[in-house]
Design an enzyme around this catalytic site. Sequence first.
Site, PDB file in Angstrom:
ATOM      1  CD  GLU A 296      29.454  42.663  39.233  1.00 35.78           C
ATOM      2  OE1 GLU A 296      30.296  42.880  38.346  1.00 35.78           O
ATOM      3  OE2 GLU A 296      29.696  42.014  40.270  1.00 35.78           O
ATOM      4  CG  ASP A 370      32.585  36.947  41.336  1.00 33.36           C
ATOM      5  OD1 ASP A 370      33.029  36.457  40.292  1.00 33.36           O
ATOM      6  OD2 ASP A 370      32.727  38.144  41.645  1.00 33.36           O
ATOM      7  CD  GLU A 398      37.653  39.332  41.219  1.00 32.50           C
ATOM      8  OE1 GLU A 398      37.411  38.792  40.126  1.00 32.50           O
ATOM      9  OE2 GLU A 398      36.843  40.094  41.786  1.00 32.50           O
TER      10      GLU A 398
HETATM   11  C1  BDP Z   1      33.759  39.880  39.505  1.00 30.41           C
HETATM   12  C2  BDP Z   1      34.760  40.963  39.460  1.00 30.41           C
HETATM   13  C3  BDP Z   1      34.376  42.131  38.596  1.00 30.41           C
HETATM   14  C4  BDP Z   1      33.846  41.630  37.269  1.00 30.41           C
HETATM   15  C5  BDP Z   1      32.708  40.685  37.495  1.00 30.41           C
HETATM   16  C6  BDP Z   1      32.232  40.003  36.234  1.00 30.41           C
HETATM   17  O1  BDP Z   1      34.983  41.404  40.771  1.00 30.41           O
HETATM   18  O2  BDP Z   1      35.507  42.935  38.442  1.00 30.41           O
HETATM   19  O3  BDP Z   1      33.439  42.681  36.467  1.00 30.41           O
HETATM   20  O4  BDP Z   1      33.099  39.642  38.326  1.00 30.41           O
HETATM   21  O5  BDP Z   1      32.584  38.851  36.043  1.00 30.41           O
HETATM   22  O6  BDP Z   1      34.489  38.715  39.745  1.00 30.41           O
HETATM   23  O7  BDP Z   1      31.505  40.583  35.444  1.00 30.41           O
END
Ligand code: BDP
Length: 707
Positions: A296, A370, A398
């Site tokens: 990401e 996720d 989340e």
């Molecule tokens: C996702 C989230 C994000 C996190 C990412 C992570 O949306 O905010 O940075 O995972 O785990 O669940 O790195």
Amino acid sequence: MRVFVRLLAGLLLAAGLLGSAHAEDGYDLWLRFRPLTGAALAQTETRLGSIAAADTKDIAVAELSRGLSGLLGKPVPVLPDGKVVLGTADDPAIQALGLDLRGLGPDGYVIRSVGDRTIVAGGSRTGLLYGVFHLLRLAQETAPLTALNLREVPKIDRRILNHWDNLDRYVERGYAGQSIWDWHKLPDWQDPRYTDYARANASIGINGTVLNNVNANATILTRPYLEKVAALAAVFRPYGIRVYLTARFSAPKEIGGLPHADPADPAVAAWWKAKADEIYSIIPDFGGFLVKANSEGQPGPQDYGRTHADGANMLADALAPHGGIVMWRAFVYSHETPDDRAKQAYTEFVPLDGKFRDNVLVQVKNGAIDFQPREPFHPLFGAMPKTPLVMEFQITKEYLGFATHLVYLAPMWKEVLDADTFRPKQGSTVAKVVDGSLDGHRLSAMAGVANIGVDRTWSGSHFDQANWYAYGRLAWNHGLSSEVIAREWAAATFGADPALVNPILSMMLPSHQAVVDYMTPLGLHHLMGRGHHYGPAPWLEGGPRADWTSVYYHRATRTGIGFDRTRRGSGAVDQYAPIWADRFDKVKTTPPEFLLWFHHVGWQEKLATGRTLWAELLHRYGQGIETVAGMRRTWDGLKGKVDDARWQQTATFLSIQHKEAQWWRDASVAYWQSIHGLPLPPGEQPPPQPLSYYQSLSFPFAPGDGK
Ligand code: BDP
């Protein structure tokens, strides 16, 4: 008037209705220790009415005395011949008792009734503290306090919280307000909350905390911030908690003045070594680094054509002389890779098995996408036998309704921990992979993404505290059942009366299935609003990357819905052991809860339940909503039995949950109908609004959005 108020408060205090200086606002968590009554009071007084300890200044003595004084409603004396005898395995008074204390390790303890005394002996001071909290738990639960013969050793060594807290105090995916770390006032001002945080964690066996976000800021590694971190570490140390930090891979460039951060460059490695030496010079028990790299948009070794192992090993070498570890996250996926997102971590990491230094652990989320309301266990568990794997759970909700939905997460976590990987053979559960017993690893760890903030409740709601609690208890002993943990928590938080505990359990235990049903039944996933992940948005498409849309995951067409991960589709099934791969490859043998995770199924196809897929979806939405309605009724029945402040907030949050469960169903139904044009099954109500209404809703200020 003021005099009257003071008088009233005095009366209430005398009547025990105001057990502490503040009302029941949730701040005390499960460490409330309100006065016991009746037989429970008498038993606790008889068995635990005084304390003896070799070191009366030990924090375990302070905690036991604080807890018991609350329960007994009066100070508990520390006397040479006190009834509860506290000590560590090497105290002469404990040794004289001749108890078998072998194999306790530093964190283990025994609790034993010997005549009219109760012995708590720890493998170290930390073990003793854990033992004391266990004894207090028994007293709070009003469990029998005679003939105690308990021995506890944690199954997992590192039981860690991951805070996704930014240095400006914004908490990514945080629904409980700002970060509790007041970086601006540290190191001088140490908020009493830090001590209460440490107490709460120690009481459930958590022994590590990563203070900052995985989307890291290199500033945390600069000297002024390290001094702030050292101040926190000093507060936590007596409670057996070590601090860890996330390490931004590009730090040598950003704060070190180097031209790049290539792990193959000796100058980069030397920078990290010097940084590690500096950290340990002020935090001698520093735990190590957690790293999110090449995921990401975060920097990482692949920026220089190196592998995850190259990057992790460089950091590991810097930490090794000090005993530090690296937790390297496997949450990687790339939108440039056309492959199914669910497959990418496995594809990238399995070839690296055996290539990591022995102080590196690879941290894997419970599922391959996720933190969805429900995911099958991540296929990496069992597929990297030469590498210790950290289980990463998300305590903050989340994707599960934020702080206002009552969702008890232990059943979800247990489902994954108890799953059998069948690698290399039957009985190789995910839990055994993680605790290291399957492959004989020296290191083991579990990570929970914290739900903690400055909210008075700490977690954003009273019931979200249960998830923090359950995480700690499962990290300690993954063999505990969700129900046992919920019982402990409810008794400590609301009182041990079965007339309270039983209805509360009847709300908590089905709550995970409920959220799955009203949001994403039958294996659907990732249908939430863009960015903030609040509310339904199955229509989401377009934007920067396909795998951040809903249509990528549900693949709904006129004829069917679901992601085909079979051998005819993305082939993700083959990342599991053959027995699972074969099962997941066929609709018939796929567990219904994962049907649309693995299969694209016709809307009109008949399922084992006798309903068509379309009718089954509606049925599940309805069940989820009905469970929430039931939770509300149960809570209504507790009015007057739970203090007003906590009752009222929970009742309001449940009404929000109910409304939002209905919203999830209605918006989803309106959208699915727009795709397939099928009528509603008999008895189902049409959504009260047209699809365009649900699509028009926007939430620019929804909390916790990633930045
Ligand atoms: C996702 C989230 C994000 C996190 C990412 C992570 O949306 O905010 O940075 O995972 O785990 O669940 O790195």
